[in-house]
Design a protein around this motif. Sequence first.
Motif, short mmCIF file in Angstrom:
data_model
loop_
_atom_site.label_atom_id
_atom_site.label_comp_id
_atom_site.label_asym_id
_atom_site.label_seq_id
_atom_site.Cartn_x
_atom_site.Cartn_y
_atom_site.Cartn_z
N MET A 168 0.02 47.56 128.93
CA MET A 168 -0.52 46.81 127.79
C MET A 168 0.60 46.28 126.90
O MET A 168 0.59 45.11 126.49
CB MET A 168 -1.44 47.71 126.97
CG MET A 168 -2.02 47.04 125.74
SD MET A 168 -2.91 48.19 124.69
CE MET A 168 -1.57 49.24 124.13
N ASN A 169 1.60 47.11 126.60
CA ASN A 169 2.66 46.68 125.70
C ASN A 169 3.59 45.66 126.35
O ASN A 169 4.10 44.77 125.66
CB ASN A 169 3.47 47.90 125.22
CG ASN A 169 2.79 48.60 124.06
OD1 ASN A 169 1.96 48.02 123.38
ND2 ASN A 169 3.11 49.85 123.85
N ILE A 170 3.84 45.79 127.63
CA ILE A 170 4.65 44.77 128.32
C ILE A 170 3.95 43.43 128.25
O ILE A 170 4.58 42.39 127.97
CB ILE A 170 4.91 45.19 129.78
CG1 ILE A 170 5.86 46.39 129.83
CG2 ILE A 170 5.50 44.02 130.58
CD1 ILE A 170 5.99 47.01 131.20
N TRP A 171 2.66 43.42 128.49
CA TRP A 171 1.88 42.19 128.45
C TRP A 171 1.87 41.56 127.05
O TRP A 171 1.88 40.34 126.91
CB TRP A 171 0.45 42.49 128.90
CG TRP A 171 -0.45 41.29 128.91
CD1 TRP A 171 -0.53 40.33 129.87
CD2 TRP A 171 -1.40 40.93 127.91
NE1 TRP A 171 -1.47 39.39 129.54
CE2 TRP A 171 -2.02 39.74 128.33
CE3 TRP A 171 -1.79 41.51 126.70
CZ2 TRP A 171 -3.02 39.11 127.60
CZ3 TRP A 171 -2.78 40.89 125.95
CH2 TRP A 171 -3.38 39.71 126.41
N SER A 172 1.88 42.40 126.01
CA SER A 172 1.76 41.88 124.65
C SER A 172 3.09 41.56 123.99
O SER A 172 3.14 40.72 123.08
CB SER A 172 0.99 42.89 123.78
OG SER A 172 1.71 44.12 123.68
N THR A 173 4.18 42.19 124.42
CA THR A 173 5.48 41.97 123.75
C THR A 173 6.38 40.98 124.48
O THR A 173 7.22 40.35 123.86
CB THR A 173 6.23 43.31 123.60
OG1 THR A 173 6.37 43.93 124.89
CG2 THR A 173 5.49 44.24 122.66
#
Length: 300
Positions: A168-173
């Motif tokens: 999730m964080n890779i996709w969002s950052t």
Amino acid sequence: MATRKYSKRALGEAAQGYLFMSPTIFTLGLFLVAPILFAVFLAFHKVKLLGGMDFQYLGLDNFTRFFTDQRALIALKNTGFYVLIVVPVQTFLALLLAATLNAGLKGQRFFRIIYFLPTLTSSAVLTLIFMWMYNQNGLVNQILSMFGLPTYNWVGDPKVALIAIMIMNIWSTAPYFMVIYLAALQDISDQIYEAAEIDGANAIQKFWYITVPILKPVTSFVVIMGIIGTFQLFDQSYIFSGGSGGPNNSTLTVVLLIYQYAFKNLGTMGYAAALAFILAAIILIATLLQRKFSKEESLY
């Protein structure tokens, strides 16, 4: 006499300058410097804030306690694993997306907006959306089932819970760092690529031997910002686990542990402050090591 007048005038101008800056100085002192100094004080004390303030001096006990605290070591292990995976992947993905958008494809403005949308979404809202997608009957498992792949209990399985947060964080950052890379790519002269084409370089060679070396200072900045951000993982882990760091401490991070000791356990506010300074020292060391092993100079 002239020197005395000049000194008085200089002092007057300096006093006037500090007078104009006084609101900013007061604000920074009240909301930045004072809390840091108070946190330093707390780190050396056992603190009881409820039912009457009580401070008991402990020396370095709060700092040495970290090395015997199993939950703290688990939190540090989880955070370190998270940083080691997320920072390289999000950096590579950001560079890849930026290079793709910089290639002059049709509709690149539309794709820039689409790619950047995750960054504009609230972290809490994004986490709730992904929790719905990670449900056992959610979108992610449905897609995996369509391709005959195994499904997972993304939120409740200790083996994959932290990995779910990573995805999730890779996709969002990554889109945020993509914009930084894209700005740097557009600043590279086309003459360099034209000279490489004359020498017979293909697209991959131009990217690997020209683009990547030129972007080393930008990559260094992206990695440092990524390290600082990933070490401070809190809200996604908090929402995923309901504040517990579960299941089985698999999503427990250092910042979440600091929150638990500071606001959920009585008498451990001082230890939470000490953990905060230990985390700050770890981030500083990691940043300095990254700067040491990366070349900051630009090649053009």
